[in-house]
Design a protein around this motif. Structure first.
Motif, PDB file in Angstrom:
ATOM      1  N   HIS A   3       0.855  -1.187   0.000  1.00  0.00           N
ATOM      2  CA  HIS A   3       0.000   0.000   0.000  1.00  0.00           C
ATOM      3  C   HIS A   3       0.890   1.235   0.000  1.00  0.00           C
ATOM      4  N   TRP A   4       0.296   2.361  -0.315  1.00  0.00           N
ATOM      5  CA  TRP A   4       0.948   3.655  -0.143  1.00  0.00           C
ATOM      6  C   TRP A   4      -0.157   4.648   0.168  1.00  0.00           C
ATOM      7  N   ALA A   9      -3.823  11.784   3.787  1.00  0.00           N
ATOM      8  CA  ALA A   9      -4.934  10.841   3.982  1.00  0.00           C
ATOM      9  C   ALA A   9      -4.963  10.253   5.395  1.00  0.00           C
ATOM     10  N   PRO A  10      -3.831   9.792   5.938  1.00  0.00           N
ATOM     11  CA  PRO A  10      -3.892   9.260   7.305  1.00  0.00           C
ATOM     12  C   PRO A  10      -4.345  10.302   8.325  1.00  0.00           C
ATOM     13  N   GLU A  11      -3.921  11.542   8.121  1.00  0.00           N
ATOM     14  CA  GLU A  11      -4.326  12.613   9.040  1.00  0.00           C
ATOM     15  C   GLU A  11      -5.828  12.894   8.941  1.00  0.00           C
ATOM     16  N   LEU A  12      -6.371  12.833   7.724  1.00  0.00           N
ATOM     17  CA  LEU A  12      -7.821  13.021   7.551  1.00  0.00           C
ATOM     18  C   LEU A  12      -8.587  11.916   8.268  1.00  0.00           C
ATOM     19  N   LEU A  13      -8.167  10.689   8.083  1.00  0.00           N
ATOM     20  CA  LEU A  13      -8.829   9.580   8.773  1.00  0.00           C
ATOM     21  C   LEU A  13      -8.739   9.738  10.286  1.00  0.00           C
ATOM     22  N   ALA A  14      -7.572  10.129  10.771  1.00  0.00           N
ATOM     23  CA  ALA A  14      -7.393  10.302  12.214  1.00  0.00           C
ATOM     24  C   ALA A  14      -8.301  11.403  12.755  1.00  0.00           C
ATOM     25  N   GLN A  33      -8.058  -6.144  -2.140  1.00  0.00           N
ATOM     26  CA  GLN A  33      -8.439  -4.992  -1.311  1.00  0.00           C
ATOM     27  C   GLN A  33      -8.267  -5.302   0.172  1.00  0.00           C
ATOM     28  N   HIS A  34      -8.674  -6.478   0.610  1.00  0.00           N
ATOM     29  CA  HIS A  34      -8.512  -6.832   2.025  1.00  0.00           C
ATOM     30  C   HIS A  34      -7.035  -6.885   2.409  1.00  0.00           C
ATOM     31  N   SER A  35      -6.200  -7.389   1.517  1.00  0.00           N
ATOM     32  CA  SER A  35      -4.761  -7.431   1.786  1.00  0.00           C
ATOM     33  C   SER A  35      -4.203  -6.022   1.949  1.00  0.00           C
ATOM     34  N   ARG A  36      -4.629  -5.111   1.077  1.00  0.00           N
ATOM     35  CA  ARG A  36      -4.170  -3.715   1.180  1.00  0.00           C
ATOM     36  C   ARG A  36      -4.642  -3.070   2.474  1.00  0.00           C
ATOM     37  N   MET A  37      -5.890  -3.293   2.834  1.00  0.00           N
ATOM     38  CA  MET A  37      -6.430  -2.696   4.069  1.00  0.00           C
ATOM     39  C   MET A  37      -5.653  -3.196   5.288  1.00  0.00           C
ATOM     40  N   LEU A  42      -5.752  -0.207   8.026  1.00  0.00           N
ATOM     41  CA  LEU A  42      -6.924   0.652   7.878  1.00  0.00           C
ATOM     42  C   LEU A  42      -8.208   0.048   8.425  1.00  0.00           C
ATOM     43  N   VAL A  43      -8.242  -1.243   8.593  1.00  0.00           N
ATOM     44  CA  VAL A  43      -9.478  -1.913   8.989  1.00  0.00           C
ATOM     45  C   VAL A  43     -10.043  -1.297  10.264  1.00  0.00           C
ATOM     46  N   ARG A  44      -9.193  -0.965  11.197  1.00  0.00           N
ATOM     47  CA  ARG A  44      -9.663  -0.418  12.483  1.00  0.00           C
ATOM     48  C   ARG A  44     -10.278   0.969  12.363  1.00  0.00           C
TER      49      ARG A  44
END
Length: 136
Positions: A3-4, A9-14, A33-37, A42-44
């Protein structure tokens, strides 16, 4: 498996995760997709993940979004907003389902006259401010 992250994006999710129920909707093969998540941890961050192969329909088909809204327990489309980076699947799909959409468009690509997202955002900060102001 890899993934990249798009910068920001991580800050938006947080920022949104503690305030809202977040769901991920993606076209593609479920195993990929599940492997990338999982790889991206990201699943959490998401209350649910909807992948077209598992849903049985691809974005932008209305059936995809109807199934997602049903599983989310949302009967009023005004209680949700789609944030996506692809006009032809995310934004068109939201329109087909009667949902508001935010188009993440950092490269300033031209809009389509037949689609009208509620926001065309050049940055994740714009998306965060819009979502927080909207208070959905």
């Amino acid at each position: 498996q890899g993934h990249w992250f798009i910068p920001g994006a991580p800050e938006l999710l947080a920022a949104l995760f503690p305030r809202y129920d977040l769901y991920l909707a993606s076209n593609g093969a479920a195993c990929v997709q599940h492997s990338r998540m999982k790889s991206a941890d990201l699943v959490r961050r998401f209350k649910g993940i909807f992948i077209s192969q598992e849903v049985g329909a691809d974005k932008p088909r209305r059936e995809f979004f109807d199934a997602v809204l049903h599983d989310m327990g949302i009967s009023d489309p005004g209680r949700a907003v789609v944030v996506g980076d692809t006009l032809g699947s995310d934004i068109l799909g939201a329109k087909n389902a009667g949902l508001d959409a935010v188009w993440y468009n950092p490269k300033g690509r031209p809009a389509r006259p037949d689609l009208s997202p509620v926001l065309i955002a050049a940055s994740f900060d714009q998306i965060e401010n819009f979502i927080l102001d909207r208070g959905v």
